[in-house]
Motif scaffolding. Sequence first.
Motif, mmCIF file in Angstrom:
data_model
loop_
_atom_site.group_PDB
_atom_site.id
_atom_site.type_symbol
_atom_site.label_atom_id
_atom_site.label_comp_id
_atom_site.label_asym_id
_atom_site.label_seq_id
_atom_site.Cartn_x
_atom_site.Cartn_y
_atom_site.Cartn_z
ATOM 1 N N VAL A 110 40.576 39.052 34.497
ATOM 2 C CA VAL A 110 40.348 37.897 33.624
ATOM 3 C C VAL A 110 40.723 36.603 34.339
ATOM 4 C CG1 VAL A 110 41.047 36.785 31.475
ATOM 5 C CG2 VAL A 110 40.679 39.255 31.532
ATOM 6 N N GLY A 111 41.839 36.607 35.045
ATOM 7 C CA GLY A 111 42.277 35.406 35.751
ATOM 8 C C GLY A 111 41.283 34.959 36.804
ATOM 9 N N ASP A 112 40.661 35.900 37.494
ATOM 10 C CA ASP A 112 39.692 35.540 38.533
ATOM 11 C C ASP A 112 38.350 35.128 37.964
ATOM 12 O OD1 ASP A 112 41.720 36.306 40.219
ATOM 13 O OD2 ASP A 112 40.411 37.400 41.582
ATOM 14 N N LEU A 118 39.324 26.212 37.540
ATOM 15 C CA LEU A 118 40.071 25.336 36.646
ATOM 16 C C LEU A 118 41.471 25.002 37.161
ATOM 17 C CD1 LEU A 118 39.125 26.808 33.135
ATOM 18 C CD2 LEU A 118 38.159 24.817 34.304
ATOM 19 N N ALA A 119 42.141 25.993 37.731
ATOM 20 C CA ALA A 119 43.527 25.788 38.181
ATOM 21 C C ALA A 119 43.787 26.656 39.412
ATOM 22 C CB ALA A 119 44.500 26.125 37.060
ATOM 23 N N PRO A 120 43.362 26.174 40.590
ATOM 24 C CA PRO A 120 43.483 26.984 41.811
ATOM 25 C C PRO A 120 44.913 27.417 42.114
ATOM 26 C CG PRO A 120 42.048 25.094 42.169
ATOM 27 C CD PRO A 120 42.689 24.892 40.837
ATOM 28 N N ARG A 124 46.291 31.386 42.156
ATOM 29 C CA ARG A 124 46.933 32.095 43.256
ATOM 30 C C ARG A 124 48.221 32.773 42.792
ATOM 31 N NH1 ARG A 124 44.575 27.832 46.338
ATOM 32 N NH2 ARG A 124 46.264 26.395 45.808
ATOM 33 N N PHE A 125 48.984 32.088 41.947
ATOM 34 C CA PHE A 125 50.229 32.667 41.448
ATOM 35 C C PHE A 125 49.957 33.865 40.536
ATOM 36 C CE2 PHE A 125 53.303 32.899 37.943
ATOM 37 C CZ PHE A 125 54.449 33.204 38.657
ATOM 38 N N THR A 129 50.913 37.747 41.552
ATOM 39 C CA THR A 129 51.906 38.425 40.723
ATOM 40 C C THR A 129 51.321 39.659 40.052
ATOM 41 O OG1 THR A 129 53.020 36.312 40.287
ATOM 42 C CG2 THR A 129 53.513 38.148 38.808
ATOM 43 N N ALA A 130 50.120 39.500 39.479
ATOM 44 C CA ALA A 130 49.494 40.621 38.773
ATOM 45 C C ALA A 130 49.114 41.738 39.739
ATOM 46 C CB ALA A 130 48.257 40.137 38.014
ATOM 47 N N ALA A 131 48.580 41.384 40.902
ATOM 48 C CA ALA A 131 48.163 42.402 41.872
ATOM 49 C C ALA A 131 49.369 43.186 42.395
ATOM 50 C CB ALA A 131 47.408 41.748 43.027
ATOM 51 N N GLN A 132 50.445 42.481 42.723
ATOM 52 C CA GLN A 132 51.641 43.160 43.215
ATOM 53 C C GLN A 132 52.250 44.048 42.142
ATOM 54 O OE1 GLN A 132 54.104 39.932 44.588
ATOM 55 N NE2 GLN A 132 52.666 39.360 46.202
ATOM 56 N N THR A 133 52.224 43.566 40.896
ATOM 57 C CA THR A 133 52.733 44.371 39.786
ATOM 58 C C THR A 133 51.922 45.647 39.623
ATOM 59 O OG1 THR A 133 53.538 42.400 38.617
ATOM 60 C CG2 THR A 133 53.174 44.400 37.307
ATOM 61 N N ALA A 134 50.594 45.520 39.718
ATOM 62 C CA ALA A 134 49.724 46.691 39.564
ATOM 63 C C ALA A 134 50.007 47.723 40.647
ATOM 64 C CB ALA A 134 48.257 46.257 39.614
#
Length: 221
Positions: A110-112, A118-120, A124-125, A129-134
């Motif tokens: 969803v973020g990508d 809208l908010a580069p 990135r944050f 964060t989400a990828a590392q958490t996954a």
Amino acid sequence: MKNAGIEQSFRIRLLPRQWGASATVAFAAFLLVAIALQLVRGDLDWQRTTLSHYLIGPYGLLLRTMYCLLGLGIIGLAAGLYGGLQRSARSAAPLLLFAVAALALATVSVGDSYLPALAPDLHRFVHATAAQTAFLCVTTAMLLQAWRFRGDARWRSRFPVSFVFAAACFLLLWLHVLWRPASGGGMQKLIILLVVWWLTLHAYWLWRLDARPMTGQPGWR
């Protein structure tokens, strides 16, 4: 009344197998799309570029959809394994970790979809964060889930392969994070391939699990 109770028990035991079948399809679809994109996205170097770069640009929406499907498959597998184990072998820890990993994948997807434009900086944050958490949650859940197989007569024979496979994924993840030469896109894609392979294998095992009442002996179709 007795026959009705037996029928209800049989239906309950069928549910884990149904979750396994659905998860197998979801994981296979993700792998097919992810691998196909390595061939059709000629603008990206598949050996160096991480899979997340394929979320934006041509076919990006398709891969983002597959990320969500992968997340649903993970939740289905987690629920199926929890229900398919003997009560004494169940643990909420891998179930919750798998669920967090699935939510993190959905967050990446969803973020990508809109954040890059809208908010580069926020994108990135959120993405990192989400990828590392996954990654961290799914590999940890794999280890914990494999360890629980020791307590179930039907799954005990699967423990060595399951645990060693999960441990290899966990170690490769930390190698990817901590060792700079292994931090490229090729290693990341290898880890994703191995993780989804582990998930697919366990979904298939769950699908083939005998749904008959437990007798204390291994039962596989």
